[in-house]
Design an enzyme around this catalytic site. Structure first.
Site, PDB file in Angstrom:
ATOM      1  N   GLY A  51       0.772  -1.243   0.000  1.00 55.56           N
ATOM      2  CA  GLY A  51       0.000   0.000   0.000  1.00 55.56           C
ATOM      3  C   GLY A  51       0.799   1.286   0.000  1.00 55.56           C
ATOM      4  O   GLY A  51       0.356   2.299  -0.534  1.00 55.56           O
ATOM      5  N   GLU A 106       4.103   4.421   5.784  1.00 55.24           N
ATOM      6  CA  GLU A 106       2.886   3.603   5.749  1.00 55.24           C
ATOM      7  C   GLU A 106       1.802   4.349   4.986  1.00 55.24           C
ATOM      8  O   GLU A 106       1.811   5.582   4.912  1.00 55.24           O
ATOM      9  CB  GLU A 106       2.469   3.312   7.205  1.00 55.24           C
ATOM     10  CG  GLU A 106       1.222   2.498   7.400  1.00 55.24           C
ATOM     11  CD  GLU A 106       1.264   1.083   6.822  1.00 55.24           C
ATOM     12  OE1 GLU A 106       1.442   0.964   5.603  1.00 55.24           O
ATOM     13  OE2 GLU A 106       1.062   0.120   7.593  1.00 55.24           O
ATOM     14  N   ASP A 107       0.874   3.608   4.401  1.00 53.52           N
ATOM     15  CA  ASP A 107      -0.229   4.248   3.682  1.00 53.52           C
ATOM     16  C   ASP A 107      -1.289   4.776   4.641  1.00 53.52           C
ATOM     17  O   ASP A 107      -1.725   5.913   4.549  1.00 53.52           O
ATOM     18  CB  ASP A 107      -0.863   3.291   2.652  1.00 53.52           C
ATOM     19  CG  ASP A 107      -1.245   1.933   3.250  1.00 53.52           C
ATOM     20  OD1 ASP A 107      -0.964   1.682   4.447  1.00 53.52           O
ATOM     21  OD2 ASP A 107      -1.821   1.106   2.522  1.00 53.52           O
ATOM     22  N   ASP A 110      -4.570   2.280  10.945  1.00 52.46           N
ATOM     23  CA  ASP A 110      -5.963   1.970  11.257  1.00 52.46           C
ATOM     24  C   ASP A 110      -6.045   1.545  12.725  1.00 52.46           C
ATOM     25  O   ASP A 110      -6.090   2.391  13.618  1.00 52.46           O
ATOM     26  CB  ASP A 110      -6.381   0.867  10.272  1.00 52.46           C
ATOM     27  CG  ASP A 110      -7.849   0.538  10.308  1.00 52.46           C
ATOM     28  OD1 ASP A 110      -8.658   1.446  10.473  1.00 52.46           O
ATOM     29  OD2 ASP A 110      -8.192  -0.648  10.152  1.00 52.46           O
ATOM     30  N   LYS A 138      -6.669   6.835  10.756  1.00 50.67           N
ATOM     31  CA  LYS A 138      -8.075   6.738  11.187  1.00 50.67           C
ATOM     32  C   LYS A 138      -8.068   6.601  12.704  1.00 50.67           C
ATOM     33  O   LYS A 138      -8.138   5.490  13.229  1.00 50.67           O
ATOM     34  CB  LYS A 138      -8.702   5.464  10.619  1.00 50.67           C
ATOM     35  CG  LYS A 138      -9.099   5.496   9.181  1.00 50.67           C
ATOM     36  CD  LYS A 138      -9.802   4.179   8.867  1.00 50.67           C
ATOM     37  CE  LYS A 138      -9.925   3.947   7.399  1.00 50.67           C
ATOM     38  NZ  LYS A 138     -10.307   2.555   7.105  1.00 50.67           N
ATOM     39  N   PHE A 159     -13.739   2.933   4.248  1.00 47.19           N
ATOM     40  CA  PHE A 159     -12.744   2.102   3.570  1.00 47.19           C
ATOM     41  C   PHE A 159     -12.286   2.834   2.316  1.00 47.19           C
ATOM     42  O   PHE A 159     -13.055   3.045   1.387  1.00 47.19           O
ATOM     43  CB  PHE A 159     -13.352   0.736   3.227  1.00 47.19           C
ATOM     44  CG  PHE A 159     -12.339  -0.229   2.694  1.00 47.19           C
ATOM     45  CD1 PHE A 159     -11.521  -0.931   3.569  1.00 47.19           C
ATOM     46  CD2 PHE A 159     -12.196  -0.432   1.325  1.00 47.19           C
ATOM     47  CE1 PHE A 159     -10.577  -1.827   3.088  1.00 47.19           C
ATOM     48  CE2 PHE A 159     -11.247  -1.320   0.836  1.00 47.19           C
ATOM     49  CZ  PHE A 159     -10.437  -2.014   1.718  1.00 47.19           C
ATOM     50  N   ASP A 166      -5.466  -0.555  -1.970  1.00 42.61           N
ATOM     51  CA  ASP A 166      -6.293  -1.405  -2.830  1.00 42.61           C
ATOM     52  C   ASP A 166      -7.634  -1.813  -2.230  1.00 42.61           C
ATOM     53  O   ASP A 166      -7.859  -1.722  -1.025  1.00 42.61           O
ATOM     54  CB  ASP A 166      -5.538  -2.694  -3.161  1.00 42.61           C
ATOM     55  CG  ASP A 166      -5.529  -3.668  -1.975  1.00 42.61           C
ATOM     56  OD1 ASP A 166      -5.193  -3.237  -0.855  1.00 42.61           O
ATOM     57  OD2 ASP A 166      -5.893  -4.848  -2.154  1.00 42.61           O
ATOM     58  N   ARG A 172      -5.129   0.546  -6.927  1.00 42.50           N
ATOM     59  CA  ARG A 172      -3.869   1.131  -6.438  1.00 42.50           C
ATOM     60  C   ARG A 172      -3.396   2.247  -7.356  1.00 42.50           C
ATOM     61  O   ARG A 172      -2.681   3.149  -6.936  1.00 42.50           O
ATOM     62  CB  ARG A 172      -2.773   0.053  -6.361  1.00 42.50           C
ATOM     63  CG  ARG A 172      -3.041  -1.036  -5.337  1.00 42.50           C
ATOM     64  CD  ARG A 172      -1.772  -1.863  -5.137  1.00 42.50           C
ATOM     65  NE  ARG A 172      -2.028  -3.143  -4.506  1.00 42.50           N
ATOM     66  CZ  ARG A 172      -2.102  -3.352  -3.194  1.00 42.50           C
ATOM     67  NH1 ARG A 172      -1.944  -2.342  -2.380  1.00 42.50           N
ATOM     68  NH2 ARG A 172      -2.332  -4.554  -2.709  1.00 42.50           N
TER      69      ARG A 172
HETATM   70  P1  5GP Z   1      -3.565  -1.549  11.128  1.00 45.30           P
HETATM   71  O1  5GP Z   1      -2.600  -2.590  11.599  1.00 45.30           O
HETATM   72  O2  5GP Z   1      -3.209  -0.154  11.529  1.00 45.30           O
HETATM   73  O3  5GP Z   1      -4.985  -1.896  11.493  1.00 45.30           O
HETATM   74  O4  5GP Z   1      -3.562  -1.722   9.594  1.00 45.30           O
HETATM   75  C1  5GP Z   1      -3.073  -0.870   8.672  1.00 45.30           C
HETATM   76  C2  5GP Z   1      -3.293  -1.503   7.312  1.00 45.30           C
HETATM   77  O5  5GP Z   1      -4.671  -1.868   7.144  1.00 45.30           O
HETATM   78  C3  5GP Z   1      -2.996  -0.519   6.214  1.00 45.30           C
HETATM   79  O6  5GP Z   1      -1.636  -0.548   5.855  1.00 45.30           O
HETATM   80  C4  5GP Z   1      -3.892  -1.034   5.107  1.00 45.30           C
HETATM   81  O7  5GP Z   1      -3.243  -2.057   4.402  1.00 45.30           O
HETATM   82  C5  5GP Z   1      -5.089  -1.618   5.835  1.00 45.30           C
HETATM   83  N1  5GP Z   1      -6.192  -0.648   5.857  1.00 45.30           N
HETATM   84  C6  5GP Z   1      -6.624   0.081   6.893  1.00 45.30           C
HETATM   85  N2  5GP Z   1      -7.645   0.892   6.540  1.00 45.30           N
HETATM   86  C7  5GP Z   1      -7.845   0.680   5.213  1.00 45.30           C
HETATM   87  C8  5GP Z   1      -8.751   1.232   4.250  1.00 45.30           C
HETATM   88  O8  5GP Z   1      -9.583   2.115   4.516  1.00 45.30           O
HETATM   89  N3  5GP Z   1      -8.634   0.754   2.986  1.00 45.30           N
HETATM   90  C9  5GP Z   1      -7.735  -0.213   2.643  1.00 45.30           C
HETATM   91  N4  5GP Z   1      -7.733  -0.628   1.377  1.00 45.30           N
HETATM   92  N5  5GP Z   1      -6.876  -0.751   3.520  1.00 45.30           N
HETATM   93  C10 5GP Z   1      -6.926  -0.307   4.794  1.00 45.30           C
END
Ligand code: 5GP
Length: 187
Positions: A51, A106-107, A110, A138, A159, A166, A172
């Protein structure tokens, strides 16, 4: 396997959340901050696949410092709705991080599980300092505290796709951050 799709990807977007111009502004701002903060330190910039690849590519060009780059690919254990909090490393670094300042790119942050795990892994490998740059966050979804040093934009609990991020391996290549039409998920 991802479904093979045809046609325009823009047709599937219901809402644009962050425009291309706003992304460019965030990249320039964060690039300037990193350039100021890391001067004189051996720097390694680590992109989290897949991502973060688009943000990483633009961000490193906005940083006017010597640096190495590397990538890690990680995945969470568990299903999309439940997470065990464990993260699996699918692709590890090919460079040593010992004694270096690391900037993780990081993208989107979450729950925070991925980055809290990764920062611990890197600290255990003897890095001098771990900093985090993310395009999006977020905060309403956070389960683990994550110290974000550089952030593009805060988004609500939707989302998102685009600019590297993606849905089922597609979108992407969208040049901005958007939200898919509900009909795409319902297919
Ligand atoms: P975390 O470990 O912080 O929950 O996860 C982060 C990862 O979850 C991000 O790098 C991404 O791959 C995925 N993710 C979190 N929110 C979204 C979203 O709104 N859309 C997408 N496609 N992936 C997300």
């Amino acid at each position: 396997m991802a479904e093979t799709r045809v046609g325009s990807i823009e047709e599937d977007i219901g809402e644009v959340l962050i425009t291309r111009e706003e992304i460019e502004e965030a990249v320039a701002r964060i690039g300037g901050e990193v350039t100021r903060d890391f001067r004189g330190e051996p720097l390694i910039v680590i992109g989290i696949l897949k991502g973060a690849f688009a943000f990483m590519a633009d961000l490193i060009q906005a940083i006017d410092l010597p640096m190495e780059i590397d990538f890690m690919d990680v995945s969470s254990y568990g299903t999309s709705t439940t997470s065990s909090g464990e993260v699996r490393i699918l692709k590890d670094l090919s460079t040593s991080v010992e004694g270096k300042s690391v900037l993780i790119v990081e993208d989107i942050v979450d729950t925070g599980l991925t980055l809290s795990y990764l920062t611990n892994v890197l600290k255990s490998r003897g890095v001098k300092k771990v900093s985090i740059a993310t395009l999006l966050t977020k905060p309403s979804r956070r389960e683990r505290a994550v110290d974000i040093d550089y952030c593009g934009y805060e988004v609500e609990d939707k989302f998102v796709v685009g600019y590297g991020i993606d849905y089922a391996e597609h979108y992407r290549n969208l040049p901005y951050i958007g939200v898919l039409k509900a009909s795409i998920y319902e297919k």
